[in-house]
Design a protein around this motif. Sequence first.
Motif, mmCIF file in Angstrom:
data_model
loop_
_atom_site.group_PDB
_atom_site.id
_atom_site.type_symbol
_atom_site.label_atom_id
_atom_site.label_comp_id
_atom_site.label_asym_id
_atom_site.label_seq_id
_atom_site.Cartn_x
_atom_site.Cartn_y
_atom_site.Cartn_z
ATOM 1 N N PHE A 1 0.853 -1.151 0.040
ATOM 2 C CA PHE A 1 -0.005 -0.149 -0.130
ATOM 3 C C PHE A 1 0.641 1.304 0.110
ATOM 4 O O PHE A 1 0.472 2.225 -0.795
ATOM 5 C CB PHE A 1 -0.943 -0.083 1.297
ATOM 6 C CG PHE A 1 -1.973 1.191 1.402
ATOM 7 C CD1 PHE A 1 -2.950 1.150 0.368
ATOM 8 C CD2 PHE A 1 -1.513 2.138 2.272
ATOM 9 C CE1 PHE A 1 -3.778 2.118 0.537
ATOM 10 C CE2 PHE A 1 -2.523 3.157 2.052
ATOM 11 C CZ PHE A 1 -3.591 3.241 1.590
ATOM 12 N N LEU A 2 1.905 1.279 0.565
ATOM 13 C CA LEU A 2 2.847 2.460 0.903
ATOM 14 C C LEU A 2 3.623 2.787 -0.487
ATOM 15 O O LEU A 2 4.253 3.570 -0.720
ATOM 16 C CB LEU A 2 3.767 2.331 1.999
ATOM 17 C CG LEU A 2 3.128 2.281 3.488
ATOM 18 C CD1 LEU A 2 3.983 2.248 4.463
ATOM 19 C CD2 LEU A 2 2.200 3.676 3.435
ATOM 20 N N GLN A 3 3.561 1.693 -1.326
ATOM 21 C CA GLN A 3 4.301 1.810 -2.569
ATOM 22 C C GLN A 3 3.282 2.666 -3.344
ATOM 23 O O GLN A 3 4.134 3.027 -4.725
ATOM 24 C CB GLN A 3 4.719 0.377 -3.297
ATOM 25 C CG GLN A 3 5.913 -0.215 -2.486
ATOM 26 C CD GLN A 3 6.241 -1.661 -3.022
ATOM 27 O OE1 GLN A 3 5.645 -2.028 -3.789
ATOM 28 N NE2 GLN A 3 7.110 -2.157 -2.573
ATOM 29 N N THR B 1 -1.252 10.259 -5.218
ATOM 30 C CA THR B 1 -2.775 10.453 -5.791
ATOM 31 C C THR B 1 -3.586 9.258 -5.667
ATOM 32 O O THR B 1 -4.859 9.467 -5.568
ATOM 33 C CB THR B 1 -2.253 10.795 -7.271
ATOM 34 O OG1 THR B 1 -1.486 11.743 -7.521
ATOM 35 C CG2 THR B 1 -3.827 11.163 -8.276
ATOM 36 N N ASP B 2 -2.890 7.974 -5.687
ATOM 37 C CA ASP B 2 -3.798 6.562 -5.871
ATOM 38 C C ASP B 2 -4.293 6.592 -4.229
ATOM 39 O O ASP B 2 -5.456 6.034 -3.958
ATOM 40 C CB ASP B 2 -2.854 5.661 -6.118
ATOM 41 C CG ASP B 2 -2.368 5.604 -7.513
ATOM 42 O OD1 ASP B 2 -3.253 6.227 -8.512
ATOM 43 O OD2 ASP B 2 -1.603 5.113 -8.108
ATOM 44 N N ILE B 3 -3.364 7.042 -3.286
ATOM 45 C CA ILE B 3 -3.855 6.898 -1.902
ATOM 46 C C ILE B 3 -4.864 7.780 -1.791
ATOM 47 O O ILE B 3 -6.098 7.427 -0.856
ATOM 48 C CB ILE B 3 -2.601 6.963 -1.072
ATOM 49 C CG1 ILE B 3 -1.549 5.870 -1.156
ATOM 50 C CG2 ILE B 3 -3.012 7.154 0.499
ATOM 51 C CD1 ILE B 3 -0.469 6.192 -0.341
ATOM 52 N N CYS C 1 0.941 5.835 10.257
ATOM 53 C CA CYS C 1 2.611 6.401 10.035
ATOM 54 C C CYS C 1 2.621 7.869 9.669
ATOM 55 O O CYS C 1 1.488 8.380 9.453
ATOM 56 C CB CYS C 1 3.100 5.518 8.924
ATOM 57 S SG CYS C 1 2.626 5.986 7.360
ATOM 58 N N LYS C 2 3.529 8.614 9.797
ATOM 59 C CA LYS C 2 3.669 10.013 9.551
ATOM 60 C C LYS C 2 3.278 10.379 7.934
ATOM 61 O O LYS C 2 2.686 11.330 7.723
ATOM 62 C CB LYS C 2 5.160 10.595 9.391
ATOM 63 C CG LYS C 2 5.399 12.066 9.403
ATOM 64 C CD LYS C 2 6.745 12.117 9.778
ATOM 65 C CE LYS C 2 7.076 13.790 9.731
ATOM 66 N NZ LYS C 2 8.383 14.327 9.822
ATOM 67 N N ARG C 3 3.422 9.510 6.854
ATOM 68 C CA ARG C 3 3.311 9.814 5.616
ATOM 69 C C ARG C 3 1.794 9.874 5.406
ATOM 70 O O ARG C 3 0.888 10.891 4.758
ATOM 71 C CB ARG C 3 3.953 8.905 4.648
ATOM 72 C CG ARG C 3 3.501 9.407 3.168
ATOM 73 C CD ARG C 3 3.946 8.211 2.276
ATOM 74 N NE ARG C 3 3.302 8.143 0.822
ATOM 75 C CZ ARG C 3 3.345 7.358 -0.215
ATOM 76 N NH1 ARG C 3 3.778 6.020 0.135
ATOM 77 N NH2 ARG C 3 2.976 7.636 -1.173
#
Length: 407
Positions: free
Chosen positions: A126-128, A132-134, A153-155
């Motif tokens: 998921f983090l990859q 925009t997709d997230i 998480c921070k991101r």
Amino acid sequence: MTQQRRGLAFVSSQANNVRKITIMASTVAFEFNKATLKLRRSLHISPRNSPEVQRKSTAGGESEIESPGSTQSTSRKCSRRNRQLCAELSSFALYPLFGALSPSHFSSPNLLFQNEKKPPKPIVEFLQLSDTDICEIMCFLNPRSLLNLSQTCKRLRQLCLSNEENIEKRDVSSHEITISFNQIKRRTEVRLLKRERTRSDPQFTCTTIRGLLAPFSRALTKITFDTTVFVTDWMDEILNLHRESRLIPLSLVFTGGALTKGNQLTGADLRAISETEFVDFVSKLQPHLQEIQLSTSRMFKVNSESPGLLRMISMLSSFGIVYERPPLRFYHEEISEAITNWRSDSLSRSCDVYMRRPHDISPDMWIKMSGSVDESRIDPYTDEVLVSRITIKHSFLVHIDLVFHFH
């Protein structure tokens, strides 16, 4: 004619030789593939013939007793191996018929080094994904799921906060905000306390109101200003959060006036603003603000020419003025004008007003203002009738009452 016959005989003999060579090559290829299959099957060791099982059976002399589950799994494995063996043998049998020297024969997979496992499918974490997709995925989540996502998480927290304006917010009314001065740290702090709390309930502390608000939520809360707190330092932040639909004050309580001793005034400090600015501040928090309690001695200066505090009874459900210094008293003309405006306003609410008893209004005058005396007492020193509670009905709205509580 003889030479032609010899030519035909030579051609036929050459064709027969090619056919024989083809059949021989096909047979050699088939026997080679069959030997390869036997070698591969000989390298496969079944669980029953494994060295450990044979060693145990030889040493103990006891036969193994298999459970029904293991028998079923063994039968499934055997049937799967038999199906694979039939498929491989059928592929071998096709070679002599269609020619062992054809390109399809040489391009067939090597059975000795064939990999039975399928190549794993590519996995994308998921983090990859891109930002925009997230963000597109976040549009399908509810506020509670977004709150959980922002705490991973921070991101993800930064992405959630950057798109907070475009996300529907969840109303939260389980906590209240208290702004007080910390005598030990010598600074003003904001505390978030649970309503109907106990000693074991945690409290959250920060230097700003924004730092205590949960993301993707709209706080419907009560705000209390303790003694020695300068209210003007917090008015802009409250208005900004209300404009962003992050904070909805339902009640503003200014406390600390009960600690006043003589000329030493205490309570939340409202002296840096005027009465007009305070009324304007309250009007900007409408229609959500329901209650204001001015229980402080450090009051703003009331404009004697056109007092506006009583105009707020049309906007509130509860309004109180106690412990003010010097004592603030309203007169008949001011109260009569406020009652007239309240009775003619179609947006008026039922309101309870707590204030000092006016000196120039008798019980008969209250009746002329469409009021009914609910509670009264007689002053033991002057034998004067002191009205304690008055109820006034709205002119055209049903079940809307204005109740004055005097002290």
